[in-house]
Scaffold this motif. Structure first.
Motif, PDB file in Angstrom:
ATOM      1  N   ARG A 225       0.868  -1.216  -0.048  1.00 13.34           N
ATOM      2  CA  ARG A 225      -0.032  -0.008  -0.083  1.00 13.34           C
ATOM      3  C   ARG A 225       0.787   1.202   0.025  1.00 13.34           C
ATOM      4  O   ARG A 225       1.726   1.395   0.806  1.00 13.34           O
ATOM      5  CB  ARG A 225      -0.979   0.075   1.282  1.00 13.34           C
ATOM      6  CG  ARG A 225      -1.908   1.249   1.305  1.00 13.34           C
ATOM      7  CD  ARG A 225      -2.595   1.138   2.490  1.00 13.34           C
ATOM      8  NE  ARG A 225      -3.441   2.342   2.363  1.00 13.34           N
ATOM      9  CZ  ARG A 225      -4.232   3.081   3.483  1.00 13.34           C
ATOM     10  NH1 ARG A 225      -3.622   2.599   4.756  1.00 13.34           N
ATOM     11  NH2 ARG A 225      -4.819   3.860   3.543  1.00 13.34           N
ATOM     12  N   PHE A 226       0.760   2.144  -0.967  1.00 12.36           N
ATOM     13  CA  PHE A 226       1.478   3.334  -1.079  1.00 12.36           C
ATOM     14  C   PHE A 226       0.814   4.480  -0.008  1.00 12.36           C
ATOM     15  O   PHE A 226      -0.433   4.748  -0.111  1.00 12.36           O
ATOM     16  CB  PHE A 226       1.413   3.834  -2.511  1.00 12.36           C
ATOM     17  CG  PHE A 226       1.738   2.763  -3.487  1.00 12.36           C
ATOM     18  CD1 PHE A 226       2.977   2.611  -3.363  1.00 12.36           C
ATOM     19  CD2 PHE A 226       0.806   2.448  -4.323  1.00 12.36           C
ATOM     20  CE1 PHE A 226       3.568   1.428  -4.405  1.00 12.36           C
ATOM     21  CE2 PHE A 226       1.395   1.550  -5.165  1.00 12.36           C
ATOM     22  CZ  PHE A 226       2.478   1.025  -5.556  1.00 12.36           C
ATOM     23  N   ASN A 227       1.656   4.922   0.923  1.00 12.80           N
ATOM     24  CA  ASN A 227       1.311   6.019   2.128  1.00 12.80           C
ATOM     25  C   ASN A 227       2.333   6.578   2.526  1.00 12.80           C
ATOM     26  O   ASN A 227       3.690   5.993   2.316  1.00 12.80           O
ATOM     27  CB  ASN A 227       0.828   5.188   3.074  1.00 12.80           C
ATOM     28  CG  ASN A 227      -0.116   5.699   3.954  1.00 12.80           C
ATOM     29  OD1 ASN A 227       0.056   6.844   4.623  1.00 12.80           O
ATOM     30  ND2 ASN A 227      -1.174   5.140   4.472  1.00 12.80           N
ATOM     31  N   LEU A 228       2.185   8.004   2.536  1.00 10.20           N
ATOM     32  CA  LEU A 228       3.256   8.880   3.081  1.00 10.20           C
ATOM     33  C   LEU A 228       3.792   8.347   4.292  1.00 10.20           C
ATOM     34  O   LEU A 228       5.194   8.367   4.518  1.00 10.20           O
ATOM     35  CB  LEU A 228       2.581  10.278   3.151  1.00 10.20           C
ATOM     36  CG  LEU A 228       2.081  10.986   2.159  1.00 10.20           C
ATOM     37  CD1 LEU A 228       1.530  12.475   2.386  1.00 10.20           C
ATOM     38  CD2 LEU A 228       3.421  11.241   1.041  1.00 10.20           C
ATOM     39  N   ASP A 229       3.174   7.889   5.142  1.00  9.83           N
ATOM     40  CA  ASP A 229       3.638   7.223   6.365  1.00  9.83           C
ATOM     41  C   ASP A 229       3.995   5.671   5.999  1.00  9.83           C
ATOM     42  O   ASP A 229       3.390   4.780   6.340  1.00  9.83           O
ATOM     43  CB  ASP A 229       2.422   7.017   7.557  1.00  9.83           C
ATOM     44  CG  ASP A 229       3.172   6.702   8.883  1.00  9.83           C
ATOM     45  OD1 ASP A 229       4.314   6.664   8.906  1.00  9.83           O
ATOM     46  OD2 ASP A 229       2.107   6.386   9.551  1.00  9.83           O
ATOM     47  N   GLY A 230       5.025   5.633   5.184  1.00 12.66           N
ATOM     48  CA  GLY A 230       5.400   4.216   4.513  1.00 12.66           C
ATOM     49  C   GLY A 230       6.072   3.382   5.211  1.00 12.66           C
ATOM     50  O   GLY A 230       6.703   3.745   6.358  1.00 12.66           O
ATOM     51  N   GLY A 231       6.544   2.236   4.421  1.00  9.60           N
ATOM     52  CA  GLY A 231       7.403   1.229   5.118  1.00  9.60           C
ATOM     53  C   GLY A 231       8.916   2.098   5.351  1.00  9.60           C
ATOM     54  O   GLY A 231       9.542   1.398   6.453  1.00  9.60           O
ATOM     55  N   VAL A 316     -11.465  -8.062  -5.333  1.00  8.50           N
ATOM     56  CA  VAL A 316     -10.235  -7.877  -6.083  1.00  8.50           C
ATOM     57  C   VAL A 316      -9.540  -6.509  -5.580  1.00  8.50           C
ATOM     58  O   VAL A 316     -10.079  -5.586  -5.168  1.00  8.50           O
ATOM     59  CB  VAL A 316     -10.492  -7.333  -7.547  1.00  8.50           C
ATOM     60  CG1 VAL A 316      -9.072  -6.971  -8.236  1.00  8.50           C
ATOM     61  CG2 VAL A 316     -11.069  -8.599  -8.345  1.00  8.50           C
ATOM     62  N   GLN A 317      -8.156  -6.909  -5.288  1.00 10.35           N
ATOM     63  CA  GLN A 317      -7.239  -5.790  -4.752  1.00 10.35           C
ATOM     64  C   GLN A 317      -5.971  -5.651  -5.360  1.00 10.35           C
ATOM     65  O   GLN A 317      -5.470  -6.806  -5.481  1.00 10.35           O
ATOM     66  CB  GLN A 317      -7.025  -6.181  -3.042  1.00 10.35           C
ATOM     67  CG  GLN A 317      -6.139  -5.265  -2.241  1.00 10.35           C
ATOM     68  CD  GLN A 317      -6.741  -3.590  -2.289  1.00 10.35           C
ATOM     69  OE1 GLN A 317      -8.111  -3.469  -1.988  1.00 10.35           O
ATOM     70  NE2 GLN A 317      -5.931  -2.714  -2.684  1.00 10.35           N
ATOM     71  N   THR A 318      -5.660  -4.412  -5.858  1.00 12.84           N
ATOM     72  CA  THR A 318      -4.220  -4.292  -6.214  1.00 12.84           C
ATOM     73  C   THR A 318      -3.648  -3.433  -5.224  1.00 12.84           C
ATOM     74  O   THR A 318      -3.133  -3.706  -4.234  1.00 12.84           O
ATOM     75  CB  THR A 318      -4.521  -3.378  -7.779  1.00 12.84           C
ATOM     76  OG1 THR A 318      -5.006  -2.369  -7.464  1.00 12.84           O
ATOM     77  CG2 THR A 318      -5.177  -4.430  -8.693  1.00 12.84           C
ATOM     78  N   ASN A 319      -3.084  -2.413  -5.688  1.00 11.92           N
ATOM     79  CA  ASN A 319      -2.188  -1.571  -4.426  1.00 11.92           C
ATOM     80  C   ASN A 319      -2.781  -0.027  -4.142  1.00 11.92           C
ATOM     81  O   ASN A 319      -1.849   0.694  -3.949  1.00 11.92           O
ATOM     82  CB  ASN A 319      -0.706  -1.478  -5.279  1.00 11.92           C
ATOM     83  CG  ASN A 319      -0.128  -2.439  -5.663  1.00 11.92           C
ATOM     84  OD1 ASN A 319      -0.289  -3.138  -6.605  1.00 11.92           O
ATOM     85  ND2 ASN A 319       0.317  -3.358  -4.569  1.00 11.92           N
ATOM     86  N   TYR A 320      -4.079  -0.091  -4.349  1.00  9.60           N
ATOM     87  CA  TYR A 320      -4.741   1.158  -3.956  1.00  9.60           C
ATOM     88  C   TYR A 320      -6.019   1.131  -3.398  1.00  9.60           C
ATOM     89  O   TYR A 320      -6.470  -0.126  -3.494  1.00  9.60           O
ATOM     90  CB  TYR A 320      -5.158   1.829  -5.400  1.00  9.60           C
ATOM     91  CG  TYR A 320      -3.782   2.096  -6.368  1.00  9.60           C
ATOM     92  CD1 TYR A 320      -2.861   3.042  -6.039  1.00  9.60           C
ATOM     93  CD2 TYR A 320      -3.427   1.162  -7.516  1.00  9.60           C
ATOM     94  CE1 TYR A 320      -1.762   3.390  -6.882  1.00  9.60           C
ATOM     95  CE2 TYR A 320      -2.480   1.325  -8.312  1.00  9.60           C
ATOM     96  CZ  TYR A 320      -1.808   2.215  -8.020  1.00  9.60           C
ATOM     97  OH  TYR A 320      -0.387   2.453  -8.790  1.00  9.60           O
ATOM     98  N   ASP A 321      -6.281   1.911  -2.416  1.00 13.54           N
ATOM     99  CA  ASP A 321      -7.544   1.990  -1.542  1.00 13.54           C
ATOM    100  C   ASP A 321      -8.647   1.408  -2.636  1.00 13.54           C
ATOM    101  O   ASP A 321      -8.771   2.160  -3.167  1.00 13.54           O
ATOM    102  CB  ASP A 321      -7.688   3.244  -0.738  1.00 13.54           C
ATOM    103  CG  ASP A 321      -6.556   3.489   0.226  1.00 13.54           C
ATOM    104  OD1 ASP A 321      -5.836   2.468   0.299  1.00 13.54           O
ATOM    105  OD2 ASP A 321      -6.457   4.684   0.938  1.00 13.54           O
TER     106      ASP A 321
END
Length: 394
Positions: A225-231, A316-321
């Motif tokens: 998941r792409f997020n500013l508070d990321g990995g 179905v889930q990819t990489n976006y909310d």
């Protein structure tokens, strides 16, 4: 604007301007049919039995001995790719060894001992083995599907895409790390006293689980998941001594081995604190037991449940909310959803889901493998994938 982005991408990646006709990115095709079983060019993954009764330092040794050259080649590529970003460091490999080796002592067991065992068996410096295990927390692109047929049987399948922006080979139109990863794909059977307690897909040498099934109980997969508070922030906190967050792949492996039901897995994976945001997709063994857990690092942002009705029988889930529209340049959700609806609940099964996951751009140049799982009996089959022609880079 969309057309402009398309042509810029084509030029950057050295793809012919006519490759995708007049379609805007990503290139899409009609829903595929009859792709299963795949041709001989798409080999099934090798299998390896991991005996949990053996000491952690030795249990991976047979696999690592076989895969050491491929692991070394991949790690060398990773270091080559990150070295330019290591300012004021003249020798990237020395920097990696010095920075990452001490971190091995902070991993929880059995991972600390398993990492040491891999380093000893392969002769790869400890710091490089740690880097290899950290890398997957932040670079995994994917498409995951959970579906239920009319009889209530649940299926779970996924494409794992890896390597975006990591070494584009303009001559061969391939991603360097994606190519390096394919020889490392292996199905692992976790056994205790000779009995299989779980199955998972691994990249040899990476100890975490991104795709797995606990026979007759549940299935799971993880998408980035792409997020500013990321990995990156979570890993930095961990390096600096804050070990409250859990490594995603390790926690999924722990859950796969310890949880005794779909509900147990849901409870753990919605409450534990992680180092990186992610989507965790879970399937169970009863009607309606399908879920997408949207995770922030420290809490759960959303849980979307499948109802198991005729109008709500797959996720179905990819990489976006899932409550937001994906960007037009990386919309794998809409093609996958369209193709699942064409399959229908009456005809759904692993072969038809394989068709969906073989349809561009759901399948693309980053796709390393397609895994097919059925919870009943703990069925897992994995195929190493190559997108042959007219494929979008991601």
């Amino acid at each position: 604007m969309k057309a402009l982005v398309k042509y810029v991408v084509l030029l950057i990646f050295g793809l012919p301007l006519a490759t995708f006709g007049q379609d805007i990115p990503p290139y899409t095709e009609d829903c595929r049919n009859g792709t299963y079983p795949p041709p001989s060019t798409e080999q099934p993954a090798e299998s390896f039995i991991l005996n949990l009764d053996i000491s952690p330092g030795a249990r991976w040794s047979p696999l690592i001995k076989e895969k050491t050259p491929a692991i070394k080649a991949l790690i060398a590529d990773i270091i080559d790719l990150i070295s330019p970003f290591l300012k004021n460091v003249t020798k990237g490999i020395d920097f990696v060894d010095e920075l990452f080796a001490p971190l091995a002592e902070d991993f929880p067991e059995p991972y600390k001992s398993e990492i040491h065992g891999i380093a000893e068996t392969s002769g790869i410096p400890l710091g490089q083995v740690v880097l290899y295990n950290v890398f997957y927390e932040v670079f995994t692109f994917c498409t995951s599907i959970v579906a239920e047929d009319e009889a209530g049987q649940l299926y779970h399948a996924r494409n794992l895409d890896f390597g975006l922006f990591l070494g584009w080979d303009i001559q061969n139109k391939t991603w360097a790390l994606t190519e390096r990863l394919r020889p490392l794909i292996v199905n692992v059977e976790y056994q205790v006293r000779g009995q299989t307690v779980a199955k998972a897909v691994h990249f040899a040498g990476y100890l975490g689980v991104l795709t797995g099934v606990k026979p007759d109980l549940f299935t799971l997969s993880m998408n980035e998941r792409f997020n500013l508070d990321g990995g990156y922030l979570g890993i930095l906190e961990w390096v600096l001594g804050d070990h409250n967050g859990k490594w995603m792949g390790y926690e999924l492996r722990d859950t796969l081995l310890s949880a005794n039901s779909f509900d147990d897995a849901m409870k753990t994976l919605t409450t534990v604190e992680f180092l990186a945001p992610a989507y965790i997709i879970i399937g169970g063994n009863k009607t309606g037991q399908g879920a997408i857990i949207t995770r922030d690092r420290k809490s759960t942002a959303d849980v979307k449940m499948m109802k198991g009705s005729d109008s709500d029988w797959f996720l179905v889930q990819t990489n976006y909310d899932n409550w937001k529209a994906p960007p037009f340049f990386d919309d794998r959700r809409a093609p996958a959803t369209k193709c699942m609806n064409k399959v229908s609940r009456k005809d759904v099964g692993l072969p038809r889901i394989f068709d969906v996951l073989s349809t561009k751009p759901v399948m693309n140049l980053l796709t390393t493998y397609t895994a097919l799982m059925k919870v009943n009996g703990g069925h897992l089959e994995t195929y190493i994938r190559h997108c042959a022609q007219h494929c979008w880079p991601w």
